[in-house]
Design a protein around this motif. Structure first.
Motif: not given
Length: 120
Positions: A72-78, A92-96
């Protein structure tokens, strides 16, 4: 259970018949006791195997729930990555990434659980 008494039968003969009946009864009781003991052991084994299976399924369920969280986390990131790319603005610059996956194992080829479920 003794056989019916008949007139004319000697006392010695009567004792032999009762003794053989007692022997038969004892043999039947012994066989029954053994069968009951086997049945109870088999029942305990089945119960133990069932409990072990329940524990195994609980562990498997926990692992699958963790995998769901990770995916689920990976899906959100993708999704975020796709939206950013589709908008021609790049990543996006703000994604860590370190923060996003901090509480999960990293996705690498050394994590076979991740790759075993991917299509391919």
């Amino acid at each position: 259970m003794s056989p019916p008494r008949h007139e004319g039968r000697g006392k010695k003969k009567l004792l032999e018949v009762e003794s053989s009946d007692d022997d038969e009864y004892r043999k039947k009781r012994d066989r029954n006791n053994l069968a009951v003991k086997k049945s109870r052991v088999k029942s305990r084994m089945r119960t133990q195997e069932t409990m072990e299976r329940v524990e195994q399924l609980k562990r498997e369920n926990d692992q699958l729930e963790e995998k769901i969280k990770l995916l689920s986390k990976e899906l959100g990131f993708l999704k975020e990555l796709f939206i950013a790319h589709a908008g021609n603005s790049g990543v996006p610059q703000n994604v860590d990434l370190n923060t996003m996956f901090a509480d999960n194992e990293p996705i690498t080829d050394k994590n076979p659980d991740f790759f075993s479920s991917s299509p391919g």
